[in-house]
Design a protein around this motif. Structure first.
Motif, PDB file in Angstrom:
ATOM      1  N   SER A 208      41.696  47.512  49.480  1.00  0.00           N
ATOM      2  CA  SER A 208      42.323  48.429  48.538  1.00  0.00           C
ATOM      3  C   SER A 208      43.809  48.128  48.413  1.00  0.00           C
ATOM      4  O   SER A 208      44.382  47.361  49.189  1.00  0.00           O
ATOM      5  N   ASN A 230      43.451  51.319  43.267  1.00  0.00           N
ATOM      6  CA  ASN A 230      42.289  50.601  42.729  1.00  0.00           C
ATOM      7  C   ASN A 230      41.069  51.515  42.739  1.00  0.00           C
ATOM      8  O   ASN A 230      40.816  52.234  43.700  1.00  0.00           O
ATOM      9  N   ALA A 237      40.967  43.290  47.100  1.00  0.00           N
ATOM     10  CA  ALA A 237      42.048  43.591  46.165  1.00  0.00           C
ATOM     11  C   ALA A 237      43.308  43.038  46.801  1.00  0.00           C
ATOM     12  O   ALA A 237      43.649  43.404  47.930  1.00  0.00           O
ATOM     13  N   TRP A 254      47.438  44.351  40.526  1.00  0.00           N
ATOM     14  CA  TRP A 254      46.858  43.584  41.623  1.00  0.00           C
ATOM     15  C   TRP A 254      45.750  42.682  41.105  1.00  0.00           C
ATOM     16  O   TRP A 254      45.275  42.836  39.976  1.00  0.00           O
ATOM     17  N   ALA A 256      41.983  41.813  41.413  1.00  0.00           N
ATOM     18  CA  ALA A 256      40.755  42.490  41.860  1.00  0.00           C
ATOM     19  C   ALA A 256      39.610  41.493  41.898  1.00  0.00           C
ATOM     20  O   ALA A 256      39.328  40.816  40.908  1.00  0.00           O
ATOM     21  N   ASP A 258      36.097  41.517  41.755  1.00  0.00           N
ATOM     22  CA  ASP A 258      35.052  42.469  41.378  1.00  0.00           C
ATOM     23  C   ASP A 258      33.666  41.946  41.744  1.00  0.00           C
ATOM     24  O   ASP A 258      33.286  40.841  41.379  1.00  0.00           O
ATOM     25  N   GLU A 281      42.161  52.789  36.031  1.00  0.00           N
ATOM     26  CA  GLU A 281      42.896  51.543  36.082  1.00  0.00           C
ATOM     27  C   GLU A 281      42.632  50.762  34.792  1.00  0.00           C
ATOM     28  O   GLU A 281      41.616  50.964  34.117  1.00  0.00           O
TER      29      GLU A 281
END
Length: 314
Positions: A208, A230, A237, A254, A256, A258, A281
């Motif tokens: 995070s 996030n 992240a 940031w 990410a 995913d 976000e």
């Protein structure tokens, strides 16, 4: 070989570039800097610069101690053009390798403030991790903040913060931590009033991004609680950045990783001046190529070729 550059803009339009240079100081990596005027013309080397081998008549070595590694520099400038350079230094004098957060303060003309010795932000020799050092600066009265990643020896890593005053001395230590957690890679930004925010990586929840907002005196604006920005469940992240507007809003962004989408995105989220986190976000990288985001009123994208007001962009 030169690497790891960083830059900061002077209020008069000039700027300072810092970088890491391999073997130039005679022992592995060293930190070097060069000042430029508003038209981009290099300024002369400071009169008290260390003797050594230089590639041009303008650059100067920042670290006095040349043994082992001096790397990952950062630079911040006050409104009176005085500045601070910080870096990570490896220390082998205690029988094993540790990493220390170092800094040096400079006057507007590039001469050092006070001692020529490299200064420790925190010299306890306990850290066994790389200290990722970050700086942000603001008003002429002081308010340059140094942040670094610290291993507290209990299986945890935290973010530590200190003010570097105009005379080069240090303010009280502040720590951001989470029980059993690993926090790292801090980044900072400060607005014109001296309020600032630090953003960092955390392993909490599988990966995070946390944000802590502080006023110009270093007091938490959120009751000592880090805000998590996030939303998505991610496998990581990382590499956060932050910008603080003069009206107190904060924009965090940031990388990410995913697990449910196409892979890596660049995500962003705004925090209002009163601490309210935006409902969602924004996946910045999925909007339009060739744009950048500016902290203004409101936060808005502009063509990448344009300049943000006050130079504030992501």
């Amino acid at each position: 070989m030169r690497s790891e550059p960083a830059v900061a803009m002077r209020p008069d339009g000039g700027f300072i570039i810092v970088w890491n240079s391999a073997n130039q100081d005679g022992s592995q990596d060293g930190v070097y800097a060069q000042r430029f005027g508003a038209t981009g013309v290099p300024l002369s080397r400071p009169t008290d610069a260390f003797a050594g081998t230089y590639a041009n008549p303008h650059e100067f070595r920042v670290n006095r101690t040349t043994a082992a590694l001096q790397r990952q520099p950062a630079v911040a400038i006050r409104d009176d053009n005085s500045f601070v350079i910080a870096w990570e230094a490896s220390n082998t004098t205690v029988g094993f390798v540790t990493h220390e957060a170092m800094y040096q303060s400079f006057n507007a003309d590039g001469t050092r403030v006070g001692t020529a010795n490299d200064r420790y932000a925190d010299a306890d020799n306990l850290d066994l991790e790389q200290r990722r050092v970050a700086l942000t600066g603001g008003p002429a009265a002081g308010n340059v903040i140094i942040a670094w990643q610290y291993d507290n020896g209990a299986g945890e890593q935290e973010i530590r913060l200190r003010e570097i005053r105009a005379n080069g001395s240090l303010g009280a230590m502040k720590a951001i931590n989470a029980p059993g957690g690993i926090l790292g890679n801090p980044q900072l930004d400060m607005n014109a009033s001296g309020a600032y925010a630090v953003v960092f990586e955390s392993d909490i929840g599988g990966g995070s991004i946390g944000v802590v907002r502080l006023d110009s005196a270093g007091n938490s604006l959120d009751g000592g609680v880090a805000l998590t920005v996030n939303q998505r469940v991610v496998s990581g992240a990382a590499w956060p950045g932050v910008a603080v507007a003069d009206d107190g809003r904060v924009l965090a962004l940031w990388e990410a990783h995913d697990t449910t989408g196409p892979g890596r995105d660049i995500a962003a989220r705004e925090i209002a001046a009163d601490g309210r986190v935006a409902a969602n976000e924004t996946v910045v990288s999925a909007i339009v190529a060739g744009i950048k985001w500016c902290m203004g009123s409101p936060v808005r994208p502009i063509p990448a070729t344009m300049r943000c007001p006050r130079g504030r962009s992501t």
